[in-house]
Design an enzyme around this catalytic site. Structure first.
Site, PDB file in Angstrom:
ATOM      1  N   ARG A  65       0.865  -1.188   0.000  1.00 49.17           N
ATOM      2  CA  ARG A  65       0.000   0.000   0.000  1.00 49.17           C
ATOM      3  C   ARG A  65       0.898   1.232   0.000  1.00 49.17           C
ATOM      4  O   ARG A  65       1.989   1.211   0.597  1.00 49.17           O
ATOM      5  CB  ARG A  65      -0.888   0.041   1.248  1.00 49.17           C
ATOM      6  CG  ARG A  65      -2.012  -0.972   1.270  1.00 49.17           C
ATOM      7  CD  ARG A  65      -3.135  -0.640   0.276  1.00 49.17           C
ATOM      8  NE  ARG A  65      -4.267  -1.537   0.378  1.00 49.17           N
ATOM      9  CZ  ARG A  65      -4.436  -2.641  -0.367  1.00 49.17           C
ATOM     10  NH1 ARG A  65      -3.549  -2.958  -1.282  1.00 49.17           N
ATOM     11  NH2 ARG A  65      -5.515  -3.397  -0.204  1.00 49.17           N
TER      12      ARG A  65
ATOM     13  N   GLU B 168      -4.692   7.564  -4.361  1.00 47.81           N
ATOM     14  CA  GLU B 168      -5.070   6.879  -5.603  1.00 47.81           C
ATOM     15  C   GLU B 168      -6.458   7.346  -6.035  1.00 47.81           C
ATOM     16  O   GLU B 168      -7.324   7.505  -5.169  1.00 47.81           O
ATOM     17  CB  GLU B 168      -5.055   5.361  -5.397  1.00 47.81           C
ATOM     18  CG  GLU B 168      -3.673   4.842  -5.051  1.00 47.81           C
ATOM     19  CD  GLU B 168      -3.626   3.324  -4.855  1.00 47.81           C
ATOM     20  OE1 GLU B 168      -4.659   2.656  -5.057  1.00 47.81           O
ATOM     21  OE2 GLU B 168      -2.552   2.821  -4.501  1.00 47.81           O
TER      22      GLU B 168
ATOM     23  N   HIS C  13      -2.488   0.444  -9.620  1.00 43.59           N
ATOM     24  CA  HIS C  13      -2.961  -0.522  -8.623  1.00 43.59           C
ATOM     25  C   HIS C  13      -3.609  -1.737  -9.310  1.00 43.59           C
ATOM     26  O   HIS C  13      -4.808  -1.980  -9.165  1.00 43.59           O
ATOM     27  CB  HIS C  13      -3.949   0.149  -7.652  1.00 43.59           C
ATOM     28  CG  HIS C  13      -4.098  -0.611  -6.367  1.00 43.59           C
ATOM     29  ND1 HIS C  13      -4.322  -0.015  -5.155  1.00 43.59           N
ATOM     30  CD2 HIS C  13      -4.058  -1.941  -6.099  1.00 43.59           C
ATOM     31  CE1 HIS C  13      -4.423  -0.927  -4.212  1.00 43.59           C
ATOM     32  NE2 HIS C  13      -4.269  -2.118  -4.769  1.00 43.59           N
TER      33      HIS C  13
HETATM   34  P1  NAP Z   1      -0.544 -11.956   4.477  1.00 48.03           P
HETATM   35  O1  NAP Z   1      -0.517 -13.366   4.015  1.00 48.03           O
HETATM   36  O2  NAP Z   1      -1.281 -11.619   5.721  1.00 48.03           O
HETATM   37  O3  NAP Z   1       0.980 -11.462   4.564  1.00 48.03           O
HETATM   38  C1  NAP Z   1       1.376 -10.289   5.200  1.00 48.03           C
HETATM   39  C2  NAP Z   1       2.689 -10.585   5.905  1.00 48.03           C
HETATM   40  O4  NAP Z   1       3.200  -9.354   6.399  1.00 48.03           O
HETATM   41  C3  NAP Z   1       2.530 -11.543   7.067  1.00 48.03           C
HETATM   42  O5  NAP Z   1       3.493 -12.580   6.966  1.00 48.03           O
HETATM   43  C4  NAP Z   1       2.761 -10.656   8.280  1.00 48.03           C
HETATM   44  O6  NAP Z   1       3.445 -11.284   9.347  1.00 48.03           O
HETATM   45  C5  NAP Z   1       3.688  -9.603   7.721  1.00 48.03           C
HETATM   46  N1  NAP Z   1       3.638  -8.392   8.535  1.00 48.03           N
HETATM   47  C6  NAP Z   1       2.572  -7.764   9.062  1.00 48.03           C
HETATM   48  N2  NAP Z   1       2.958  -6.676   9.750  1.00 48.03           N
HETATM   49  C7  NAP Z   1       4.295  -6.648   9.669  1.00 48.03           C
HETATM   50  C8  NAP Z   1       5.285  -5.769  10.199  1.00 48.03           C
HETATM   51  N3  NAP Z   1       4.965  -4.715  10.958  1.00 48.03           N
HETATM   52  N4  NAP Z   1       6.579  -6.027   9.922  1.00 48.03           N
HETATM   53  C9  NAP Z   1       6.921  -7.111   9.196  1.00 48.03           C
HETATM   54  N5  NAP Z   1       6.041  -7.978   8.672  1.00 48.03           N
HETATM   55  C10 NAP Z   1       4.740  -7.746   8.906  1.00 48.03           C
HETATM   56  O7  NAP Z   1      -1.167 -11.020   3.350  1.00 48.03           O
HETATM   57  P2  NAP Z   1      -1.030 -11.145   1.753  1.00 48.03           P
HETATM   58  O8  NAP Z   1      -2.207 -11.867   1.217  1.00 48.03           O
HETATM   59  O9  NAP Z   1       0.346 -11.617   1.415  1.00 48.03           O
HETATM   60  O10 NAP Z   1      -1.199  -9.587   1.367  1.00 48.03           O
HETATM   61  C11 NAP Z   1      -0.268  -8.636   1.850  1.00 48.03           C
HETATM   62  C12 NAP Z   1      -0.681  -7.223   1.489  1.00 48.03           C
HETATM   63  O11 NAP Z   1      -0.508  -7.026   0.099  1.00 48.03           O
HETATM   64  C13 NAP Z   1      -2.161  -6.887   1.716  1.00 48.03           C
HETATM   65  O12 NAP Z   1      -2.424  -6.526   3.049  1.00 48.03           O
HETATM   66  C14 NAP Z   1      -2.391  -5.738   0.764  1.00 48.03           C
HETATM   67  O13 NAP Z   1      -2.132  -4.510   1.399  1.00 48.03           O
HETATM   68  C15 NAP Z   1      -1.331  -5.959  -0.321  1.00 48.03           C
HETATM   69  N6  NAP Z   1      -1.943  -6.324  -1.605  1.00 48.03           N
HETATM   70  C16 NAP Z   1      -1.765  -5.492  -2.664  1.00 48.03           C
HETATM   71  C17 NAP Z   1      -2.306  -5.814  -3.881  1.00 48.03           C
HETATM   72  C18 NAP Z   1      -2.110  -4.910  -5.057  1.00 48.03           C
HETATM   73  O14 NAP Z   1      -2.996  -4.829  -5.892  1.00 48.03           O
HETATM   74  N7  NAP Z   1      -0.986  -4.264  -5.186  1.00 48.03           N
HETATM   75  C19 NAP Z   1      -3.052  -6.985  -4.043  1.00 48.03           C
HETATM   76  C20 NAP Z   1      -3.215  -7.815  -2.937  1.00 48.03           C
HETATM   77  C21 NAP Z   1      -2.660  -7.468  -1.710  1.00 48.03           C
HETATM   78  P3  NAP Z   1       2.700 -11.990  10.571  1.00 48.03           P
HETATM   79  O15 NAP Z   1       2.520 -13.400  10.126  1.00 48.03           O
HETATM   80  O16 NAP Z   1       3.636 -11.841  11.698  1.00 48.03           O
HETATM   81  O17 NAP Z   1       1.388 -11.252  10.750  1.00 48.03           O
END
Ligand code: NAP
Length: 324
Positions: free
Chosen positions: A242, A271, A290
């Protein structure tokens, strides 16, 4: 089951809209479109279920939704939702994890390739009729294979990106994650190629750094001037999480000062990206609107999951993907 009031606040594919209309009273109104804003707030008054994305559902919106029981987000990211306010009201939040993981990782790897090999710049070179003779070293790119990739946030998308990099491109992967990740257990094929390190070390040792953390109070502004300064001179920065995780002014300084080679950005603090943002036309930036999950197949899968979540919640069943 009595028909309930559903408010769709971002376009749904016709087949998913029909699933909702078959069992509930449905209003479609997108508050981001000025002409639909009054209809949105009028329907919000009686809505029991909301489905959509890309619009903040905060305490103020909730105060205008006295009947609300469930919000189904067509996204995995939940930074648009005021979680304490939802909890205080007892409103359930659902989202769409998993179905967009591979597509978003594809997008991020495309940004790694585009920035390193200068694909957009060189395509424009051809389009604009400047390919009059073979290019010379001023337009050469940077190898991707063999470079070290740093991943900040090693969840679903981070790990899918790591697989592409390590197994497809021979890239050592360093990653930072809040909690410990047992790589051999989760990704046996990656165990020899991926290592968890503190954030500072990942930034300092990687040639390319990609962000895949969620936007939270902890990660807002995480990539600031000091952290960009820690990155290797000539490194590349890619953001697929984000925009709020990055201090955009600090990123611009790191690019303009020559410290960073390039940036690939799918997300921005505001955005759509404002027309006067220097990131829009910066020669070292590859900006995308995005599109992490924006393929026909994945957007359909997200809409199906979000619709199922909402139908299940309104029927009093446990949805497939709830938050917390
Ligand atoms: P996810 O499986 O929940 O992965 C997020 C990871 O980040 C988890 O392993 C989490 O660790 C870690 N994390 C959280 N807070 C942290 C911190 N302060 N420092 C270090 N690591 C931290 O989620 P995902 O499905 O991979 O998606 C991740 C993010 O990608 C979404 O939240 C969204 O914002 C973004 N996204 C963007 C798009 C786009 O269109 N560009 C599309 C989809 C998603 P823990 O296990 O310790 O919680």
């Amino acid at each position: 089951m009595p028909r309930q009031q559903v408010l769709v606040f971002r376009e749904l594919p016709p087949d998913q809209l029909a699933r909702l209309q078959a069992v509930h009273e449905v209003t479609v109104a997108n508050p981001r479109i000025e002409a639909q804003r009054d209809a949105f707030f009028a329907a919000l008054q009686r809505a029991q279920g909301l489905i959509g994305s890309s619009y903040p559902i905060d305490a103020e919106v909730l105060a205008r939704a006295p009947a609300l029981r469930v919000v189904s987000s067509i996204s995995v990211g939940i930074d648009n939702y005021d979680l304490p306010a939802l909890r205080a009201r007892g409103v359930m939040l659902c989202h769409t994890p998993g179905v967009l993981t591979e597509t978003t990782a594809d997008t991020l790897f495309a940004l790694v390739m585009a920035t390193s090999r200068r694909l957009v710049e060189l395509a424009n070179h051809v389009r604009e009729g400047r390919w009059q003779r073979n290019i010379d070293e001023r337009l050469f790119g940077w190898d991707v294979h063999g470079k070290t990739l740093g991943i900040v946030g090693f969840g679903r998308i981070g790990q899918a990106l790591a697989r592409r990099a390590a197994l497809g491109f021979g890239m050592p992967v360093l990653f930072h994650n809040r909690s410990a990740v047992d790589v051999p257990a989760e990704l046996p094929a990656l165990a020899a190629h991926a290592r968890q390190l503190p954030l500072h070390d990942v930034l300092a040792q990687s040639d390319i750094v990609a962000l895949t953390v969620p936007l939270t109070d902890e990660t807002r502004g995480l990539m600031d001037a000091a952290r960009f300064a820690v990155m290797k001179p000539g490194a590349i920065f890619v953001n697929g999480s984000r925009g709020g995780v990055v201090d955009e002014a600090a990123l611009l300084q790191a690019l303009d000062g020559g410290h960073l080679r390039a940036a690939g950005l799918d997300v921005f603090a505001t955005e759509p990206l404002p027309l006067d943002s220097p990131l829009r036309t910066h020669p070292k930036v590859t900006p995308l609107p995005h599109i992490g999950s924006a393929t026909h197949e994945t957007r359909q899968a997200m809409a199906e999951l979000a619709t199922s979540n909402l139908l299940q919640a309104l029927a009093g069943e446990r949805p497939r993907a709830t938050v917390g």
